[in-house]
Design a protein around this motif. Sequence first.
Motif, mmCIF file in Angstrom:
data_model
loop_
_atom_site.group_PDB
_atom_site.id
_atom_site.type_symbol
_atom_site.label_atom_id
_atom_site.label_comp_id
_atom_site.label_asym_id
_atom_site.label_seq_id
_atom_site.Cartn_x
_atom_site.Cartn_y
_atom_site.Cartn_z
ATOM 1 N N GLU A 107 40.202 -26.903 12.233
ATOM 2 C CA GLU A 107 39.774 -25.821 11.343
ATOM 3 C C GLU A 107 40.875 -24.769 11.207
ATOM 4 O O GLU A 107 41.140 -24.266 10.116
ATOM 5 N N TYR A 108 41.506 -24.447 12.312
ATOM 6 C CA TYR A 108 42.613 -23.488 12.291
ATOM 7 C C TYR A 108 43.746 -23.990 11.395
ATOM 8 O O TYR A 108 44.269 -23.248 10.551
ATOM 9 N N ASN B 262 45.846 -21.245 3.190
ATOM 10 C CA ASN B 262 46.399 -19.907 2.973
ATOM 11 C C ASN B 262 47.913 -19.922 2.823
ATOM 12 O O ASN B 262 48.536 -18.874 2.692
ATOM 13 N N SER C 80 33.410 -20.922 4.087
ATOM 14 C CA SER C 80 33.947 -19.665 4.612
ATOM 15 C C SER C 80 34.689 -18.897 3.520
ATOM 16 O O SER C 80 34.613 -17.672 3.465
ATOM 17 N N TYR C 81 35.383 -19.613 2.628
ATOM 18 C CA TYR C 81 36.078 -18.945 1.528
ATOM 19 C C TYR C 81 35.093 -18.405 0.491
ATOM 20 O O TYR C 81 35.260 -17.298 0.005
ATOM 21 N N TYR D 212 34.675 -30.821 7.731
ATOM 22 C CA TYR D 212 35.672 -29.762 7.927
ATOM 23 C C TYR D 212 35.992 -29.055 6.618
ATOM 24 O O TYR D 212 36.074 -27.825 6.573
ATOM 25 N N LEU E 274 35.175 -25.115 5.698
ATOM 26 C CA LEU E 274 36.241 -24.218 5.265
ATOM 27 C C LEU E 274 35.931 -23.638 3.887
ATOM 28 O O LEU E 274 36.087 -22.436 3.654
ATOM 29 N N HIS F 167 42.750 -23.911 7.725
ATOM 30 C CA HIS F 167 42.758 -22.527 7.259
ATOM 31 C C HIS F 167 44.194 -22.066 6.981
ATOM 32 O O HIS F 167 44.476 -21.478 5.934
ATOM 33 N N ARG F 168 45.071 -22.330 7.898
ATOM 34 C CA ARG F 168 46.481 -21.939 7.730
ATOM 35 C C ARG F 168 47.088 -22.648 6.511
ATOM 36 O O ARG F 168 47.823 -22.042 5.734
#
Length: 72
Positions: A7-8, A15, A49-50, A42, A46, A11-12
């Motif tokens: 997930e990290y 972005n 969350s956005y 996943y 994500l 996300h990275r």
Amino acid sequence: MAGDRIEYLLHRFFNQDYTPEEKQELALWIDTLQNDEEWKLYLKKLWNSYTSASAEDANENEPAEKMDVVKA
């Protein structure tokens, strides 16, 4: 624990704030993934969350927009 890391990394990546090592790690995970449902989970998490963050940003501007209408 691996899920948190994935997930990290996602996300990275989305972005556009990742190191070459993180990009390589994510690519390796995607290449070795055996279960499409896990991948979809996943991505859905994500995405949610956005979209939640976008909705919160829109709601923060809502009172000001309503005041503009009242003033007009």
